[in-house]
Design a protein around this motif. Structure first.
Motif, PDB file in Angstrom:
ATOM      1  N   UNK A  65       0.528  -1.039  -0.071  1.00  0.00           N
ATOM      2  CA  UNK A  65      -0.048  -0.325  -0.567  1.00  0.00           C
ATOM      3  C   UNK A  65       0.508   1.200   0.030  1.00  0.00           C
ATOM      4  N   UNK A  66       0.406   2.431  -0.907  1.00  0.00           N
ATOM      5  CA  UNK A  66       0.693   3.363  -0.363  1.00  0.00           C
ATOM      6  C   UNK A  66       2.167   3.913  -1.065  1.00  0.00           C
ATOM      7  N   UNK A  67       2.762   5.187  -0.932  1.00  0.00           N
ATOM      8  CA  UNK A  67       3.570   5.533  -0.752  1.00  0.00           C
ATOM      9  C   UNK A  67       4.938   5.511   0.404  1.00  0.00           C
ATOM     10  N   UNK A 221      -4.767   0.396  -4.755  1.00  0.00           N
ATOM     11  CA  UNK A 221      -6.002   1.485  -5.182  1.00  0.00           C
ATOM     12  C   UNK A 221      -6.828   1.959  -6.278  1.00  0.00           C
ATOM     13  N   UNK A 222      -6.153   0.501  -7.634  1.00  0.00           N
ATOM     14  CA  UNK A 222      -6.744   1.092  -8.318  1.00  0.00           C
ATOM     15  C   UNK A 222      -7.809   0.599  -8.898  1.00  0.00           C
ATOM     16  N   UNK A 223      -8.442   0.345  -8.730  1.00  0.00           N
ATOM     17  CA  UNK A 223      -9.256  -1.451  -8.847  1.00  0.00           C
ATOM     18  C   UNK A 223     -10.475  -1.233  -9.816  1.00  0.00           C
ATOM     19  N   UNK A 228      -8.806   5.336 -12.919  1.00  0.00           N
ATOM     20  CA  UNK A 228      -7.390   6.202 -13.555  1.00  0.00           C
ATOM     21  C   UNK A 228      -8.115   7.288 -13.836  1.00  0.00           C
ATOM     22  N   UNK A 229      -9.435   7.591 -14.401  1.00  0.00           N
ATOM     23  CA  UNK A 229      -9.622   8.639 -14.440  1.00  0.00           C
ATOM     24  C   UNK A 229     -10.294   9.935 -13.690  1.00  0.00           C
ATOM     25  N   UNK A 245      -9.947   8.480   0.249  1.00  0.00           N
ATOM     26  CA  UNK A 245     -11.088   7.295   0.123  1.00  0.00           C
ATOM     27  C   UNK A 245      -9.765   5.965   0.143  1.00  0.00           C
ATOM     28  N   UNK A 246      -8.895   5.777   0.417  1.00  0.00           N
ATOM     29  CA  UNK A 246      -7.714   4.476   0.523  1.00  0.00           C
ATOM     30  C   UNK A 246      -8.551   4.005   1.849  1.00  0.00           C
TER      31      UNK A 246
END
Length: 397
Positions: A65-67, A221-223, A228-229, A245-246
């Motif tokens: 997850x995440x940065x 987090x881009x299921x 993506x848009x 929204x995570x």
């Protein structure tokens, strides 16, 4: 429209020329049209000559997850070859990692947004291999946002980071293969032995659903391809104390904060302001949600989901900046800019690293006009560069 044939599938049908040792940089979304991961196909094609796997941020398995959450180097239990992480103690492959490789294939699904890191894993790899006898082959994949529309400010290199290494706009309009060519022509003096294996039947005006390809999440987090848009809108909120929204089932499509009552704010202000500022192709929907992790775990947040209704006219960067401006002033003292560190930068404001400038933060704080926002999009020189590296036809606007 025909189903697009990815660079991976083109390779599967014509891989006989490759005689040496093979490595592959890939992740969860590196699949063929049957959802078979590229690593399986490479094992079938190259057998014992398939000797190494590399993974980008979020890992080869795309589970981190995440940065600033790094992944370890491992030995793969099935393929029985090393998996090297390029989001670990190093972002750049080491000499040892590259030893014994003749052909290194890159098969990564990008999202078409400057803040998405896979294109920088690619360009760091190209720079590392600029003086090496290793052929780098990019297996091209669609830009899910289309390859026609570009949007947002050009990165100021004073704010260079791993989410922005090169002077491109937020929505860059390139495939990952075109990014590789742009890097070689404009961003480096050390040329790698690069080849791009083009897609077939991809057209620049296509969004991802037009390709008829399966969408597998390229990061945790881009299921959904819809996410993506909205990503160029919602990624901005990573630089704030608002939830993006995570920890929900629709991350990076929604934003919110525990102190916000979204229904009255939508009815009395936000909807009218969006219409007044001629923002089109989407609607804000007021919601209440409870994240299960990340910001505000187990705390109810009021916020908004961005529903895209017309991708041809939706401008995600513009909508994101508008929403950030409005919520900054609506929340007042409850709004906070996130403090460093962010993506290993311990000095600059995270929002400035995300934006690639401090001017947009100032625009938000001063409640600048949407007409002023137009002045950040000086894209003429970039358009000219893009036209020189296009692998596929069509116009860029």
């Amino acid at each position: 429209m025909k189903r697009v044939t990815t660079g991976l599938e083109v390779l599967i049908n014509d891989h006989g020329r490759f005689k040496g040792n093979i490595a592959l940089l890939c992740h969860n979304a590196s699949v063929d049209s049957q959802c078979v991961n590229a690593a399986f196909r490479f094992k079938e094609m190259f057998g014992s000559r398939f000797v190494k796997i590399f993974g980008p941020q979020h890992g080869f398995s795309t589970d981190a997850q995440d940065n600033m959450i790094e992944t370890d180097h491992t030995m793969h239990p099935y393929f029985n070859i090393p998996v090297f992480s390029l989001y670990s103690e190093t972002r750049i492959p080491t000499d040892e990692m590259l030893e014994g490789i003749d052909h290194l294939f890159v098969d990564l699904q990008d999202v078409g947004c400057r803040m998405y890191t896979y294109i920088y894993t690619l360009t760091l790899l190209l720079e590392k291999c600029g003086d090496r006898d290793i052929e780098i082959l990019v297996l091209d994949r669609p830009n899910p946002l289309n390859g026609k529309d570009i949007e947002g400010n050009i990165l100021n290199l004073e704010y260079q980071s791993f989410i922005g290494r090169h002077p491109i706009p937020v929505r860059h309009g390139m495939t990952i293969g075109e990014v590789a060519l742009m890097h070689q022509d404009y961003w480096t003096t050390k040329k790698a032995n690069l080849k791009v294996i083009k897609m077939r039947d991809w057209q620049r005006e296509m969004t991802f659903e037009d390709t008829k390809l399966p969408w597998l999440l390229p990061s945790p987090n881009l299921a959904r391809h819809e996410s993506a848009f909205t990503f160029p809108s919602t990624v901005l909120f990573e630089g704030t104390n608002l939830s993006e929204g995570r920890g929900t089932t629709q991350p990076l499509e929604i934003v919110g904060h525990p102190k916000m009552e979204p229904f009255s704010y939508y009815a009395n202000h936000l909807n009218a302001q969006a219409l007044e500022n001629k923002l089109k192709g989407f609607t804000f929907r007021p919601i209440v949600y409870i994240p299960t992790f990340h910001k505000y775990t187990d705390v109810a947040c009021g916020g908004f989901q961005i529903h895209v209704t017309d991708k041809k006219i939706f401008k995600p960067w513009r909508v994101g900046q508008f929403l950030l401006r409005e919520l900054y002033h609506h929340l007042g003292e409850d709004f906070e800019w996130l403090k460093p560190p962010y993506e290993y930068n311990y000095e600059k404001e995270p929002i400035d690293i995300i934006n690639g400038t401090d001017k947009l933060r100032e625009w938000v704080e001063k409640q600048g006009s949407m007409e002023m926002l137009d002045s950040f999009e000086d894209l003429a020189a970039y358009r000219q560069q893009l036209n020189t590296v296009k692998l596929y036809g069509g116009h860029t606007i």
